[in-house]
Design a protein around this motif. Structure first.
Motif, PDB file in Angstrom:
ATOM      1  N   ALA A   3       4.566 -40.215  79.307  1.00  0.00           N
ATOM      2  CA  ALA A   3       5.571 -40.771  80.211  1.00  0.00           C
ATOM      3  C   ALA A   3       6.030 -42.121  79.733  1.00  0.00           C
ATOM      4  O   ALA A   3       5.333 -42.805  78.994  1.00  0.00           O
ATOM      5  N   GLU A   4       7.218 -42.524  80.159  1.00  0.00           N
ATOM      6  CA  GLU A   4       7.728 -43.854  79.844  1.00  0.00           C
ATOM      7  C   GLU A   4       6.897 -44.878  80.572  1.00  0.00           C
ATOM      8  O   GLU A   4       6.541 -44.719  81.732  1.00  0.00           O
ATOM      9  N   ALA A 436      17.525 -44.059  85.275  1.00  0.00           N
ATOM     10  CA  ALA A 436      16.178 -43.518  85.443  1.00  0.00           C
ATOM     11  C   ALA A 436      15.733 -43.519  86.892  1.00  0.00           C
ATOM     12  O   ALA A 436      14.754 -42.861  87.228  1.00  0.00           O
ATOM     13  N   ASP A 437      16.407 -44.254  87.749  1.00  0.00           N
ATOM     14  CA  ASP A 437      16.058 -44.335  89.162  1.00  0.00           C
ATOM     15  C   ASP A 437      17.277 -43.901  89.974  1.00  0.00           C
ATOM     16  O   ASP A 437      18.358 -44.495  89.866  1.00  0.00           O
ATOM     17  N   GLU A 463      13.579 -40.314  74.658  1.00  0.00           N
ATOM     18  CA  GLU A 463      12.961 -39.222  75.392  1.00  0.00           C
ATOM     19  C   GLU A 463      11.442 -39.288  75.299  1.00  0.00           C
ATOM     20  O   GLU A 463      10.891 -39.719  74.284  1.00  0.00           O
ATOM     21  N   PRO A 464      10.752 -38.862  76.357  1.00  0.00           N
ATOM     22  CA  PRO A 464       9.280 -38.783  76.270  1.00  0.00           C
ATOM     23  C   PRO A 464       8.870 -37.795  75.177  1.00  0.00           C
ATOM     24  O   PRO A 464       9.532 -36.786  74.940  1.00  0.00           O
ATOM     25  N   ALA A 476       8.755 -29.913  81.449  1.00  0.00           N
ATOM     26  CA  ALA A 476       9.020 -31.189  82.118  1.00  0.00           C
ATOM     27  C   ALA A 476      10.103 -31.980  81.397  1.00  0.00           C
ATOM     28  O   ALA A 476      10.931 -32.647  82.032  1.00  0.00           O
ATOM     29  N   LEU A 477      10.127 -31.896  80.062  1.00  0.00           N
ATOM     30  CA  LEU A 477      11.166 -32.592  79.304  1.00  0.00           C
ATOM     31  C   LEU A 477      12.541 -31.990  79.603  1.00  0.00           C
ATOM     32  O   LEU A 477      13.532 -32.725  79.723  1.00  0.00           O
ATOM     33  N   TRP A 480      13.587 -33.320  82.873  1.00  0.00           N
ATOM     34  CA  TRP A 480      13.948 -34.738  82.743  1.00  0.00           C
ATOM     35  C   TRP A 480      15.372 -34.866  82.202  1.00  0.00           C
ATOM     36  O   TRP A 480      16.166 -35.663  82.694  1.00  0.00           O
ATOM     37  N   ARG A 481      15.694 -34.063  81.192  1.00  0.00           N
ATOM     38  CA  ARG A 481      17.047 -34.098  80.638  1.00  0.00           C
ATOM     39  C   ARG A 481      18.072 -33.612  81.653  1.00  0.00           C
ATOM     40  O   ARG A 481      19.167 -34.181  81.778  1.00  0.00           O
ATOM     41  N   GLU A 483      17.916 -33.792  84.880  1.00  0.00           N
ATOM     42  CA  GLU A 483      18.112 -34.792  85.930  1.00  0.00           C
ATOM     43  C   GLU A 483      19.028 -35.907  85.447  1.00  0.00           C
ATOM     44  O   GLU A 483      19.920 -36.363  86.192  1.00  0.00           O
ATOM     45  N   ARG A 484      18.839 -36.344  84.233  1.00  0.00           N
ATOM     46  CA  ARG A 484      19.707 -37.394  83.691  1.00  0.00           C
ATOM     47  C   ARG A 484      21.149 -36.899  83.587  1.00  0.00           C
ATOM     48  O   ARG A 484      22.094 -37.623  83.913  1.00  0.00           O
TER      49      ARG A 484
END
Length: 524
Positions: A3-4, A436-437, A463-464, A476-477, A480-481, A483-484
């Motif tokens: 994770a970041e 990111a938020d 990217e993680p 999960a990656l 994550w992509r 969502e962005r």
């Protein structure tokens, strides 16, 4: 899946009062990381005091920047390998351990205490006397008499100072990243003193480049590797008496320093559709007294003859006058997303560092065009500065966000409301965010509801990393992509342009597509 991870926080100091320098100029273009600087060899022999480096403005600042990893708190504060002198090596090793433990909170003892040499001589004398008593050999007492005689001969008598104090001079108190800060510490005393043995405890974001121990003080050369309002640290000086039999510790507090970020390379200044009724350098479609010709019109009695457009007059058979465009100034606001500070897992680049450097470069570009620009920092605390113009505005804006790393302690689930004076009417808002938020979308939505034109400058954070064969991590990656990308699509659906700024590149590359047409906003 890695994770970041957020960056560490720094120490805070007293607020600054004035900008570092007022020299004007153009900042050299910055591309890529500069890497670590060559380190000067540390010296212990008495030498002249180091010359303080002049405080430079953004135009004079070094075009490069320190390596990304050097801005974290876990870096070595003492650059380079220890020199061959064992005394200097011992000072550096002790100072490195003290810096790792953090800034001291308790003052040193104000009393004299035995020095290492005294303890060694007393140990030898005690051991010899005990051996003589245990074995009954009188000749062993001669071994105990030797250290005792040395102690008597080295005793300073009544010349030991009763008052010890330190004075510290630091210059400059305001500088830019990568510049040198010099500190000169003097010991004031009322008697005879022996050698000095310093222990340097540095604050975060600083590196010790040079150390010089003089008979009456210490000279330090520090390098500021990270922007912020930092505590420079403390120096504990062990002052020995003339015989080096006793020592006393005095502390010198170096105070704080404001380290400004090196502005990124930026020269383009996109403007909104609507401009305030204030003279400036941006042309509009309205008739005015500018210098850019937008057409011709028939002559009206009383107008100046030098505005006659003779080719049109000849063709139409009547006097035609040049029509000039009105020139207006623009209002802009920089919005910083400080909800988190994310480090790229591959390069170690900090998203907050890149956001502030890019925002500083954009601020300089608008101020050079005599436009007004303001600041809003959204995070654990809301920091804002009303729009203004002039060179001083740049330093005011940067000084207002030097402590944003510490706002994370005040983070809450609900973000504060934006004050009305922070967003002038029709001001163009640049939002520097990592996306990111999701709470930042709420803030951007409020700005859009006010009718202000909005541009989102995305700061990619990398990217993680996913280990080979990790199916859960790969899934999960993908999420994550997705969502962005969903956040970008939501912004574009509202007509908000999203420009991606890559670390190490000029901001103009991201803003160039916005020059095709003027940026429009909503209606209040």
């Amino acid at each position: 899946m890695t994770a970041e991870r957020p960056a560490g926080t720094g120490a805070a100091g007293a607020p600054a009062a004035a900008p570092p320098a007022q020299r004007a100029g153009r900042l050299a273009a910055q591309t890529g990381d500069r890497g670590r600087r060559p380190v000067r060899r540390l010296a212990t022999a008495p030498a002249a005091a180091p010359v303080a480096a002049p405080t430079r403005g953004p135009a004079d600042a070094a075009p490069g920047r320190p390596a990304p990893g050097s801005r974290r708190r876990g870096v070595r504060h003492f650059a380079g390998a220890a020199p061959g002198d064992p005394v200097t090596a011992r000072i550096l090793a002790r100072s490195a351990r003290a810096t790792a433990e953090g800034l001291p909170s308790t003052p040193p003892s104000p009393h004299w205490r035995p020095a290492e040499q005294t303890l060694r001589l007393l140990t030898v004398a005690t051991a010899a006397a005990a051996a003589a008593l245990a074995t009954g050999h009188a000749w062993l007492l001669a071994l105990a008499a030797g250290p005792a005689v040395l102690l008597v001969l080295a005793a300073p008598g009544g010349s030991r100072p009763t008052t010890l104090a330190t004075t510290a001079g630091v210059a400059p108190r305001r500088c830019f990243e990568g510049e040198r800060i010099t500190a000169r510490i003097e010991v004031e005393h009322d008697g005879r003193i022996g050698p000095l043995d310093p222990t340097v405890v540095l604050g975060p974001g600083l590196v010790l480049e040079a150390l010089t121990v003089r008979p009456t003080g210490v000279d330090l050369a520090l390098r500021a590797d990270s922007w912020g309002r930092w505590s420079l640290g403390t120096v504990d000086l062990d002052v020995y008496d003339a015989g080096s039999l006793a020592r006393r510790t005095v502390r010198a507090d170096l105070g704080t320093a404001d380290v400004f970020p090196v502005p990124g390379a930026a020269g383009l200044t996109p403007i909104p559709v609507r401009l305030p009724e204030r003279l400036g350098e941006h042309t509009t479609g309205h008739d005015g007294s500018g210098v850019e010709v937008i057409g011709v019109r028939p002559y009206v009695h009383g107008e100046r003859q030098r505005r006659i457009h003779w080719p049109s007059t000849t063709r139409r058979g009547s006097i035609q006058i040049n029509q000039f465009a009105a020139e207006r100034a623009a209002d802009a606001v920089v919005l910083l997303d400080t909800l988190g500070d994310i480090h790229d897992p591959a390069t170690g680049v900090s998203s907050l560092d890149e956001s502030l450097r890019a925002a500083a470069g954009l601020t300089r570009a608008y101020l050079r065009r005599h436009d007004r620009i303001g600041l809003v920092a959204v995070g654990g605390q809301l920091r804002w500065l009303t729009a203004a113009t002039g060179d001083r505005q740049f330093y005011r804006m940067v000084e207002s966000v030097l402590e944003v790393r510490q706002d994370r302690a005040h983070r809450g689930p609900v973000l504060p409301q934006l004050p009305l004076p922070a967003l002038p009417r029709h001001a163009l808002v640049y939002a520097f965010t990592t996306l990111a938020d999701q709470r930042i979308l709420e803030v951007l939505g409020r700005i859009g509801d006010r009718g202000n034109p909005l541009v989102v400058v995305e700061i990619p954070v990398g990217e993680p990393s996913v280990e080979p064969g990790d199916e859960v991590g790969a899934l999960a990656l993908r999420l994550w992509r997705a969502e962005r990308e969903a956040m970008r699509a939501a912004l574009r659906a509202r007509g908000v342009p999203v420009a991606r700024h890559t670390a190490g590149e000029a901001l103009d590359l991201a803003l160039a597509p916005l020059l095709r047409r003027r940026i429009g906003g909503g209606v209040r």
